[in-house]
Structure formats: structure tokens, C-alpha cells
Enzyme design. Structure first.
Site, PDB file in Angstrom:
ATOM      1  N   ARG A  56       0.833  -1.211   0.000  1.00 58.91           N
ATOM      2  CA  ARG A  56       0.000   0.000   0.000  1.00 58.91           C
ATOM      3  C   ARG A  56       0.866   1.258   0.000  1.00 58.91           C
ATOM      4  NH1 ARG A  56      -4.032  -0.743   4.666  1.00 58.91           N
ATOM      5  NH2 ARG A  56      -4.729   1.282   3.950  1.00 58.91           N
ATOM      6  N   HIS A  82      -6.021   7.372  12.166  1.00 60.87           N
ATOM      7  CA  HIS A  82      -5.645   5.954  12.072  1.00 60.87           C
ATOM      8  C   HIS A  82      -4.197   5.768  11.601  1.00 60.87           C
ATOM      9  CE1 HIS A  82     -10.157   4.639  11.747  1.00 60.87           C
ATOM     10  NE2 HIS A  82      -9.792   4.973  12.971  1.00 60.87           N
TER      11      HIS A  82
HETATM   12  C1  BJW Z   1     -17.724   6.760  -1.920  1.00 60.97           C
HETATM   13  C2  BJW Z   1     -17.016   6.704  -3.108  1.00 60.97           C
HETATM   14  C3  BJW Z   1     -17.127   7.815  -3.958  1.00 60.97           C
HETATM   15  C4  BJW Z   1     -16.650   4.855  -2.057  1.00 60.97           C
HETATM   16  N1  BJW Z   1     -17.894   8.848  -3.611  1.00 60.97           N
HETATM   17  N2  BJW Z   1     -18.488   7.797  -1.602  1.00 60.97           N
HETATM   18  C5  BJW Z   1     -18.006  -3.680  18.742  1.00 60.97           C
HETATM   19  C6  BJW Z   1     -18.918  -2.646  18.588  1.00 60.97           C
HETATM   20  C7  BJW Z   1     -18.469  -1.321  18.405  1.00 60.97           C
HETATM   21  C8  BJW Z   1     -17.110  -1.025  18.365  1.00 60.97           C
HETATM   22  C9  BJW Z   1     -16.235  -2.061  18.528  1.00 60.97           C
HETATM   23  C10 BJW Z   1     -16.686  -3.375  18.718  1.00 60.97           C
HETATM   24  N3  BJW Z   1     -15.620  -4.166  18.833  1.00 60.97           N
HETATM   25  C11 BJW Z   1     -14.499  -3.392  18.730  1.00 60.97           C
HETATM   26  C12 BJW Z   1     -14.868  -2.109  18.541  1.00 60.97           C
HETATM   27  C13 BJW Z   1     -13.962  -0.941  18.349  1.00 60.97           C
HETATM   28  C14 BJW Z   1     -13.300  -1.004  16.987  1.00 60.97           C
HETATM   29  C15 BJW Z   1     -14.384  -1.043  15.915  1.00 60.97           C
HETATM   30  O1  BJW Z   1     -14.952  -0.040  15.547  1.00 60.97           O
HETATM   31  N4  BJW Z   1     -14.658  -2.225  15.358  1.00 60.97           N
HETATM   32  C16 BJW Z   1     -15.758  -2.365  14.405  1.00 60.97           C
HETATM   33  C17 BJW Z   1     -15.253  -2.929  13.081  1.00 60.97           C
HETATM   34  C18 BJW Z   1     -16.827  -3.188  15.046  1.00 60.97           C
HETATM   35  N5  BJW Z   1     -12.513   0.200  16.862  1.00 60.97           N
HETATM   36  C19 BJW Z   1     -11.265   0.241  17.296  1.00 60.97           C
HETATM   37  O2  BJW Z   1     -10.689  -0.746  17.735  1.00 60.97           O
HETATM   38  C20 BJW Z   1     -10.580   1.585  17.261  1.00 60.97           C
HETATM   39  N6  BJW Z   1     -10.035   1.876  18.537  1.00 60.97           N
HETATM   40  C21 BJW Z   1     -10.804   1.974  19.614  1.00 60.97           C
HETATM   41  O3  BJW Z   1     -12.021   1.832  19.592  1.00 60.97           O
HETATM   42  O4  BJW Z   1     -10.104   2.287  20.753  1.00 60.97           O
HETATM   43  C22 BJW Z   1     -10.840   2.401  21.969  1.00 60.97           C
HETATM   44  C23 BJW Z   1     -11.094   3.822  22.308  1.00 60.97           C
HETATM   45  C24 BJW Z   1     -11.458   4.742  21.357  1.00 60.97           C
HETATM   46  C25 BJW Z   1     -11.728   6.054  21.697  1.00 60.97           C
HETATM   47  C26 BJW Z   1     -11.633   6.445  23.007  1.00 60.97           C
HETATM   48  C27 BJW Z   1     -11.251   5.533  23.981  1.00 60.97           C
HETATM   49  C28 BJW Z   1     -10.998   4.220  23.617  1.00 60.97           C
HETATM   50  C29 BJW Z   1      -9.427   1.593  16.263  1.00 60.97           C
HETATM   51  C30 BJW Z   1      -9.925   1.485  14.874  1.00 60.97           C
HETATM   52  C31 BJW Z   1      -8.774   1.329  13.898  1.00 60.97           C
HETATM   53  C32 BJW Z   1      -9.280   1.173  12.474  1.00 60.97           C
HETATM   54  N7  BJW Z   1      -8.248   0.803  11.639  1.00 60.97           N
HETATM   55  C33 BJW Z   1      -8.526   0.575  10.223  1.00 60.97           C
HETATM   56  C34 BJW Z   1      -7.352  -0.240   9.601  1.00 60.97           C
HETATM   57  C35 BJW Z   1      -6.037   0.369   9.814  1.00 60.97           C
HETATM   58  C36 BJW Z   1      -5.706   1.400   8.770  1.00 60.97           C
HETATM   59  C37 BJW Z   1      -5.345   0.800   7.451  1.00 60.97           C
HETATM   60  O5  BJW Z   1      -4.830  -0.308   7.360  1.00 60.97           O
HETATM   61  O6  BJW Z   1      -5.582   1.511   6.459  1.00 60.97           O
HETATM   62  O7  BJW Z   1      -8.755   1.822   9.566  1.00 60.97           O
HETATM   63  S1  BJW Z   1      -9.997  -0.347   9.896  1.00 60.97           S
HETATM   64  C38 BJW Z   1     -10.394   0.475   8.408  1.00 60.97           C
HETATM   65  O8  BJW Z   1     -11.723   1.023   8.574  1.00 60.97           O
HETATM   66  C39 BJW Z   1      -9.421   1.641   8.283  1.00 60.97           C
HETATM   67  C40 BJW Z   1     -10.369   2.771   7.957  1.00 60.97           C
HETATM   68  O9  BJW Z   1      -9.790   4.015   8.303  1.00 60.97           O
HETATM   69  C41 BJW Z   1     -11.606   2.435   8.732  1.00 60.97           C
HETATM   70  C42 BJW Z   1     -12.865   3.111   8.228  1.00 60.97           C
HETATM   71  O10 BJW Z   1     -13.197   2.679   6.932  1.00 60.97           O
HETATM   72  P1  BJW Z   1     -13.889   3.669   5.908  1.00 60.97           P
HETATM   73  O11 BJW Z   1     -12.988   4.797   5.639  1.00 60.97           O
HETATM   74  O12 BJW Z   1     -15.239   4.007   6.379  1.00 60.97           O
HETATM   75  O13 BJW Z   1     -13.923   2.772   4.593  1.00 60.97           O
HETATM   76  P2  BJW Z   1     -15.065   1.769   4.037  1.00 60.97           P
HETATM   77  O14 BJW Z   1     -14.448   0.960   2.985  1.00 60.97           O
HETATM   78  O15 BJW Z   1     -15.706   1.046   5.157  1.00 60.97           O
HETATM   79  O16 BJW Z   1     -16.176   2.735   3.424  1.00 60.97           O
HETATM   80  C43 BJW Z   1     -15.943   3.524   2.271  1.00 60.97           C
HETATM   81  C44 BJW Z   1     -17.178   4.364   2.016  1.00 60.97           C
HETATM   82  O17 BJW Z   1     -16.923   5.227   0.930  1.00 60.97           O
HETATM   83  C45 BJW Z   1     -18.431   3.552   1.650  1.00 60.97           C
HETATM   84  O18 BJW Z   1     -19.525   4.017   2.415  1.00 60.97           O
HETATM   85  C46 BJW Z   1     -18.657   3.859   0.169  1.00 60.97           C
HETATM   86  O19 BJW Z   1     -20.032   3.888  -0.206  1.00 60.97           O
HETATM   87  C47 BJW Z   1     -18.045   5.231   0.056  1.00 60.97           C
HETATM   88  N8  BJW Z   1     -17.526   5.560  -1.277  1.00 60.97           N
HETATM   89  N9  BJW Z   1     -16.406   5.465  -3.180  1.00 60.97           N
HETATM   90  C48 BJW Z   1     -18.603   8.768  -2.446  1.00 60.97           C
HETATM   91  N10 BJW Z   1     -16.472   7.823  -5.167  1.00 60.97           N
END
Ligand code: BJW
Ligand code: ZN
Length: 228
Positions: free
Chosen positions: A56, A104
Site C-alpha cells: 500500500r 488511524h
Molecule cells: C464513496 C465513493 C465515492 C466509495 N464517492 N463515496 C463492537 C462494537 C463497536 C465497536 C467495537 C466493537 N468491537 C471493537 C470495537 C472498536 C473497533 C471497531 O470499531 N470495530 C468495528 C469494526 C466493530 N474500533 C477500534 O478498535 C478503534 N479503537 C478503539 O475503539 O479504541 C478504543 C477507544 C477509542 C476512543 C476512546 C477511547 C478508547 C481503532 C480502529 C482502527 C481502524 N483501523 C482501520 C485499519 C487500519 C488502517 C489501514 O490499514 O488503512 O482503519 S480499519 C479500516 O476502517 C481503516 C479505515 O480508516 C476504517 C474506516 O473505513 P472507511 O474509511 O469508512 O472505509 P469503508 O471501505 O468502510 O467505506 C468507504 C465508504 O466510501 C463507503 O460508504 C462507500 O459507499 C463510500 N464511497 N467510493 C462517495 N467515489
């Protein structure tokens, strides 16, 4: 000056050619998320995680910012704009944004597992690369599941005082970013979502603008510029 909080996700970089995470051609199709984006995965199979991020990182040099990145940078001329991205690419910066919170992490940085030193890194990272400060092992400076995102204090402060919350190209699957809209609205912001489709959090917004961000965002910014 109006305060605008801009949250972006993978959808803003998709038109530049960077795959999203959860679309049909999303990155997770090739890799199971828990295989590459958790500290446990890194401990179990570091070379796979290095390979995933090396591919990447090198891919970054083949893509360019698009009209949506540039429009957000332009918006900063007529409003007080905070850009917070979940993306680990550098397309906001290359599109002209002057300061961006990468909640992130960033592909172009690596971090020492021992002393926490963060180093700019534009080539492949392997298990034999050492920290320039303490010789410790290095990992991608990426926030994996279960880790605390960067910049949360600044993010909370800006969410409390923004007038407008724009959410661009994120599916709303991942906490805490998917909570920002409710928090901003509780503190008085008007919220607009820009996405190709409706998302898990669409109901929380005052307005949803459906379409490709390379069209909808520049158009919205052009109209907003005369009103701000
Ligand atoms: C378009 C388009 C165009 C496309 N025009 N639109 C159970 C319930 C709730 C929460 C949790 C749970 N179990 C665990 C958790 C917490 C967990 C979590 O959320 N998990 C869920 C999956 C359930 N979160 C964490 O662990 C986070 N930390 C945390 O919670 O710490 C505790 C804490 C927080 C705050 C205070 C105190 C304590 C850390 C999260 C780390 C996420 N990391 C990632 C991967 C690493 C980065 C990498 O490798 O790149 O980050 S996951 C991945 O998802 C990446 C992204 O940044 C992130 C979000 O994804 P995104 O950007 O939304 O992408 P997509 O693909 O999902 O969506 C794209 C969108 O674009 C779509 O809607 C399309 O329609 C649209 N689109 N083309 C307009 N042209
Ligand atoms: Zn070190």
C-alpha cells in the site's frame, strides 16, 4: 469565520485509485481484516503485515489527489477548517490541505515498538529494519483494531465547537469515528454526509448528499464559498 469539521474516509480516495475497505473490490477481500490490522496479527505473522503495508505504501506513489481533496483544501480560504481523516494515505496533504489529523496513522511513517520513535519511511519495511534511536523493531505507524486512535483530544475539542460537520466517504462501521456525528450534533453542529449510498450512520445527519465525491464535494464547496 464559520468552523467546519471535515471527517473523511476511504471513499474520498477511491476515485484516485485507492481501494476502499468494505466495497466489493475492497482491500479486505484479499486479506481478512484480523490477519493484518490487529497487534495480535502482527505478533503472529509480521511478514504478512509488513507485505500488506509495503504494497500500500508503494502504491501511494502511483496515485494523485482528486477534485474532492482539492476542494476541501480550498474551503480553508473561507472558513476555519479542521480536516480529520481515517485514511492513511497522504492525498489531503498533496491536495493542498495544510494540517490534517490522521486518526488511524500514516503509511509514510513507521514507529519503534520499544521507544515509540516515529520515523518518515518511504521504502519497504522489513523485520530487519531497526529504530535509528534505540535499534528496536519497527512497525507501520497505523492504528489497528483495539488501539487508541491519534488526536482524540484535539478532535473532541473541535467537534464541540464546530458549526458544520461534513462526513465524506466513510461507511460508519468503525468506532470512534462513527460517533463523531452524534457528538457534533449534540454540541450544536449542522451535519452533512457525502457518500455514494446510504450508510450505517446516515440517519444521524441533517442532510445526505448522494453521489461521487469528486462531483458532490467540489460543487458543495463552490456554493458554500459564496455563503460563508
Ligand atoms: C464513496 C465513493 C465515492 C466509495 N464517492 N463515496 C463492537 C462494537 C463497536 C465497536 C467495537 C466493537 N468491537 C471493537 C470495537 C472498536 C473497533 C471497531 O470499531 N470495530 C468495528 C469494526 C466493530 N474500533 C477500534 O478498535 C478503534 N479503537 C478503539 O475503539 O479504541 C478504543 C477507544 C477509542 C476512543 C476512546 C477511547 C478508547 C481503532 C480502529 C482502527 C481502524 N483501523 C482501520 C485499519 C487500519 C488502517 C489501514 O490499514 O488503512 O482503519 S480499519 C479500516 O476502517 C481503516 C479505515 O480508516 C476504517 C474506516 O473505513 P472507511 O474509511 O469508512 O472505509 P469503508 O471501505 O468502510 O467505506 C468507504 C465508504 O466510501 C463507503 O460508504 C462507500 O459507499 C463510500 N464511497 N467510493 C462517495 N467515489
Ligand atoms: Zn526506538
Amino acid at each position: 469565520m464559520k468552523r467546519i469539521f471535515v471527517l473523511t474516509g476511504a471513499g474520498i480516495s477511491a476515485p484516485s485509485g485507492i481501494q476502499t475497505f468494505r466495497g466489493s473490490d475492497g482491500l479486505w477481500n484479499g486479506y481478512r481484516v484480523e490477519e493484518v490490522a490487529t497487534p495480535e496479527a502482527f505478533d503472529a505473522n509480521p511478514s504478512m503485515v509488513y507485505d500488506f503495508y509495503n504494497a500500500r505504501r508503494s502504491g501511494l506513489f502511483e496515485v494523485q489527489p482528486n477534485a474532492a481533496h482539492r476542494a476541501i483544501a480550498r474551503l480553508a480560504k473561507s472558513a476555519d477548517v479542521t480536516v480529520v481523516t481515517q485514511n492513511v494515505d497522504d492525498l489531503h496533504e498533496r491536495g493542498g490541505a495544510s494540517s490534517v489529523v490522521h486518526m488511524h496513522g500514516e503509511l509514510r511513517k513507521v514507529r519503534c515498538l520499544d521507544c515509540g520513535e516515529v520515523v518518515l519511511w518511504d521504502t519497504d519495511l522489513t523485520s530487519s529494519d531497526c529504530c535509528p534511536r534505540c535499534q528496536g523493531r519497527m512497525r507501520p505507524d497505523i492504528v489497528w483494531f483495539g488501539e487508541i486512535p491519534y488526536g482524540l483530544d484535539q478532535i473532541e475539542a473541535e467537534l464541540r465547537r464546530c458549526d458544520l460537520f461534513l462526513c465524506i466517504g466513510t461507511s460508519g462501521n468503525v468506532y470512534p469515528a462513527n460517533d463523531f456525528v452524534s457528538f457534533a450534533k449534540r454540541h450544536g453542529a449542522y451535519a452533512i454526509e457525502f457518500n455514494l449510498e446510504s450508510t450505517m450512520i446516515s440517519d444521524s445527519f441533517d442532510e445526505c448528499v448522494t453521489g461521487d465525491v469528486v462531483e458532490t464535494v467540489p460543487e458543495w464547496v463552490s456554493q458554500a464559498e459564496s455563503r460563508l
